[in-house]
Write a protein that holds these residues in place. Structure first.
Motif, short mmCIF file in Angstrom:
data_model
loop_
_atom_site.label_atom_id
_atom_site.label_comp_id
_atom_site.label_asym_id
_atom_site.label_seq_id
_atom_site.Cartn_x
_atom_site.Cartn_y
_atom_site.Cartn_z
N THR A 140 0.86 -1.18 0.00
CA THR A 140 0.00 0.00 0.00
C THR A 140 0.89 1.23 0.00
O THR A 140 2.11 1.11 0.08
N SER A 141 0.28 2.40 -0.11
CA SER A 141 1.08 3.63 -0.10
C SER A 141 0.33 4.74 0.62
O SER A 141 -0.91 4.75 0.64
N ARG A 162 -5.22 -5.27 3.25
CA ARG A 162 -4.93 -3.84 3.06
C ARG A 162 -6.19 -3.03 2.79
O ARG A 162 -6.20 -1.81 2.96
N SER A 163 -7.26 -3.71 2.36
CA SER A 163 -8.47 -2.95 2.02
C SER A 163 -9.27 -2.54 3.27
O SER A 163 -10.21 -1.77 3.17
N VAL A 206 -6.09 -0.40 6.98
CA VAL A 206 -5.56 0.97 6.94
C VAL A 206 -6.63 2.01 7.32
O VAL A 206 -6.32 3.20 7.48
N LEU A 207 -7.87 1.56 7.45
CA LEU A 207 -8.99 2.52 7.56
C LEU A 207 -9.34 2.93 8.99
O LEU A 207 -9.87 4.01 9.20
N HIS A 240 -20.19 11.01 10.28
CA HIS A 240 -19.33 9.88 10.60
C HIS A 240 -18.09 9.97 9.71
O HIS A 240 -18.20 10.25 8.52
N ALA A 290 -15.69 8.15 7.95
CA ALA A 290 -15.21 6.90 7.36
C ALA A 290 -14.32 7.17 6.17
O ALA A 290 -13.30 6.51 5.99
N ARG A 328 -14.17 11.11 0.86
CA ARG A 328 -14.93 11.20 -0.39
C ARG A 328 -16.43 11.03 -0.15
O ARG A 328 -17.25 11.66 -0.82
N ASN A 382 -11.17 6.00 10.73
CA ASN A 382 -12.56 5.64 11.04
C ASN A 382 -12.59 5.01 12.44
O ASN A 382 -12.08 3.90 12.61
N ILE A 419 -23.39 5.78 8.79
CA ILE A 419 -23.82 4.47 8.28
C ILE A 419 -22.76 3.45 8.64
O ILE A 419 -21.57 3.78 8.70
O1 UT7 Z 1 -17.67 3.13 8.65
C1 UT7 Z 1 -18.50 2.13 8.16
C2 UT7 Z 1 -18.81 2.38 6.76
N1 UT7 Z 1 -17.66 2.14 5.93
C3 UT7 Z 1 -17.41 2.93 4.94
O2 UT7 Z 1 -18.10 3.89 4.75
C4 UT7 Z 1 -16.31 2.55 4.01
C5 UT7 Z 1 -16.80 2.71 2.61
N2 UT7 Z 1 -15.83 2.33 1.61
C6 UT7 Z 1 -14.71 3.04 1.37
O3 UT7 Z 1 -14.38 3.99 2.06
C7 UT7 Z 1 -13.91 2.67 0.15
O4 UT7 Z 1 -14.64 1.74 -0.62
C8 UT7 Z 1 -12.52 2.08 0.48
C9 UT7 Z 1 -11.61 3.17 0.96
C10 UT7 Z 1 -12.65 0.97 1.48
C11 UT7 Z 1 -11.89 1.52 -0.80
O5 UT7 Z 1 -11.82 2.51 -1.81
P1 UT7 Z 1 -12.36 2.21 -3.28
O6 UT7 Z 1 -12.08 3.40 -4.07
O7 UT7 Z 1 -13.80 1.78 -3.15
O8 UT7 Z 1 -11.43 1.04 -3.74
P2 UT7 Z 1 -11.82 -0.44 -4.21
O9 UT7 Z 1 -12.24 -1.27 -3.04
O10 UT7 Z 1 -12.75 -0.37 -5.37
O11 UT7 Z 1 -10.42 -0.94 -4.71
C12 UT7 Z 1 -9.72 -0.29 -5.79
C13 UT7 Z 1 -8.33 -0.86 -5.90
C14 UT7 Z 1 -8.30 -2.39 -5.88
O12 UT7 Z 1 -7.31 -2.82 -6.77
P3 UT7 Z 1 -7.68 -3.37 -8.23
O13 UT7 Z 1 -8.60 -4.53 -8.00
O14 UT7 Z 1 -8.35 -2.21 -8.90
O15 UT7 Z 1 -6.34 -3.71 -8.81
C15 UT7 Z 1 -7.88 -2.72 -4.47
O16 UT7 Z 1 -7.22 -3.96 -4.39
O17 UT7 Z 1 -7.54 -0.46 -4.78
C16 UT7 Z 1 -6.92 -1.60 -4.19
N3 UT7 Z 1 -6.72 -1.35 -2.76
C17 UT7 Z 1 -5.59 -0.80 -2.27
N4 UT7 Z 1 -4.46 -0.37 -2.88
C18 UT7 Z 1 -3.49 0.14 -2.10
C19 UT7 Z 1 -7.55 -1.58 -1.74
N5 UT7 Z 1 -6.98 -1.21 -0.58
C20 UT7 Z 1 -5.76 -0.71 -0.89
C21 UT7 Z 1 -4.71 -0.17 -0.12
N6 UT7 Z 1 -3.61 0.24 -0.78
N7 UT7 Z 1 -4.78 -0.03 1.21
#
Ligand code: UT7
Length: 325
Positions: free
Chosen positions: A31-32, A154-155, A158-159, A252, A254, A257, A282, A312
């Motif tokens: 991750t970065s 990592r998904s 980090v949150l 909240h 989280a 964006r 979060n 939420i």
């Molecule tokens: O508090 C309770 C409620 N929760 C929320 O409101 C969380 C809601 N969700 C989110 O905030 C976002 O969906 C996340 C921050 C969790 C993820 O962001 P996203 O823009 O929805 O990313 P994504 O899950 O669609 O993943 C995009 C890409 C994936 O790679 P590929 O498949 O496109 O190659 C992931 O594997 O980003 C990758 N990815 C990461 N890359 C680097 C996921 N986590 C990471 C990471 N570092 N930590």
């Protein structure tokens, strides 16, 4: 018409000493700092020390709120604590905070609605105050989500961060109009059909373990963007207010964006939004009271301001509360 309103007397908060910035994850995972900041707005979060529990955090936040209000535990009728990361399966963390404060009367219980927990707790405490069951209620959100992370995912790992925030609600007389101070309206929702989007894969009656958090982040994201704006307008309608009446959105924390998108839907400039996600990550049920307490300590709220909170989380459960400061 004379009505009872729940007015916020004071706020309090506590963040564990240890601050972990995004580079800590860069050293351990693929991750970065750039990805985390761009996709979530998070730069750092606090993690509880070894042995430091949710009740320790909640107690510090509650004591801070009492100190700021110039009250003692004996002045409280009840404690409602929102958490999904209790010290023990039972008793309620709220009773541990009660003991820690030296409060020997009244009642204390936990509310579990994950990231929406503080909104649910606030609405329930307001209901108890309006029905005459209690006059002063400590409402706390306290979490140690670092205890339920899968550190190889990592998904999710980090949150999240740890912390606690608290508010003291007190019964006050109002005339029933939106000019009253205190909580003016709320809206609570759950839909268990979506429970697999965000859950912990362990528990007392299933695996006998605590489990770790699992989330389909992008699907939760879509629900958040749609449902948060809707609950906000429902609550404002109930209070006889419009989005243009909002002085502060305290959402909240989280994902920056999601927060920006909700503000846009309500036509609110970002100067009216309290943003703490960069520094706290979060913190689930603790995020709104932490944001409230942070902005309050900075002197950003003025008496009479309209504040809207919304959240939420797992369940899915979501809702909002509008109040006049
Ligand atoms: O508090 C309770 C409620 N929760 C929320 O409101 C969380 C809601 N969700 C989110 O905030 C976002 O969906 C996340 C921050 C969790 C993820 O962001 P996203 O823009 O929805 O990313 P994504 O899950 O669609 O993943 C995009 C890409 C994936 O790679 P590929 O498949 O496109 O190659 C992931 O594997 O980003 C990758 N990815 C990461 N890359 C680097 C996921 N986590 C990471 C990471 N570092 N930590």
């Amino acid at each position: 018409m004379s009505v009872i309103r729940s007015v916020i007397l004071a706020t309090g908060h506590y963040l564990p000493e240890r601050v972990v910035d995004n580079s800590w994850f860069e050293a351990r995972l693929d991750t970065s700092d750039q990805w985390i900041r761009e996709r979530t707005g998070i730069a750092r979060r606090h993690f509880a020390a070894e042995g430091e529990t949710t009740s320790d955090l909640g107690l510090r936040a509650a004591q801070d709120a009492l100190d700021r209000a110039g009250l003692t535990a004996g002045d409280l009728d009840a404690i409602v604590l929102a958490t999904s990361t209790p010290d023990l399966t039972f008793p309620a963390v709220a009773t541990m905070v009660q003991q820690g404060l030296g409060m020997t009367r009244g009642f204390a219980f936990d509310v579990q609605a994950v990231c929406a927990g503080f909104v649910f707790a606030l609405a329930n405490a307001d209901g108890m105050i309006r029905s005459g069951q209690a006059k002063r209620v400590m409402v706390i959100g306290a979490e140690t989500f670092s205890r339920i992370m899968d550190w190889s995912d990592r998904s999710t790992c980090v949150l999240f961060g740890d912390g606690a925030g608290a508010v003291i609600l007190e019964a006050a007389e109002g005339d029933g109009s939106a000019k009253d101070r205190g909580i003016l309206a709320s809206d609570l929702n759950s839909d268990g059909r979506y429970r697999e989007l965000l859950y912990v894969d362990g528990g007392v009656s299933s695996t006998g373990t605590a489990g770790v958090l699992r989330m389909q982040g992008n699907l939760v994201f879509r629900h958040a963007v749609e449902k948060l704006a809707k609950t906000a307008t429902t609550t404002l309608d109930r209070a006889g207010l419009a989005p243009g009446d909002i002085d502060w959105l305290v959402p909240h924390q989280a994902n920056a964006r999601i927060i920006t998108s909700t503000a846009q839907k309500l036509d609110l400039p970002m100067e009216k939004v309290v943003l703490t996600v960069e520094d706290h990550g979060n913190t689930s049920a603790a995020s709104i009271p932490l944001a409230l307490a942070t902005a309050d300590a900075e002197g950003r709220f003025e008496r009479g301001d309209i504040i809207l909170t919304e959240a939420i989380g797992g369940g899915l459960s979501w809702g909002s509360v509008v109040l006049r400061w």
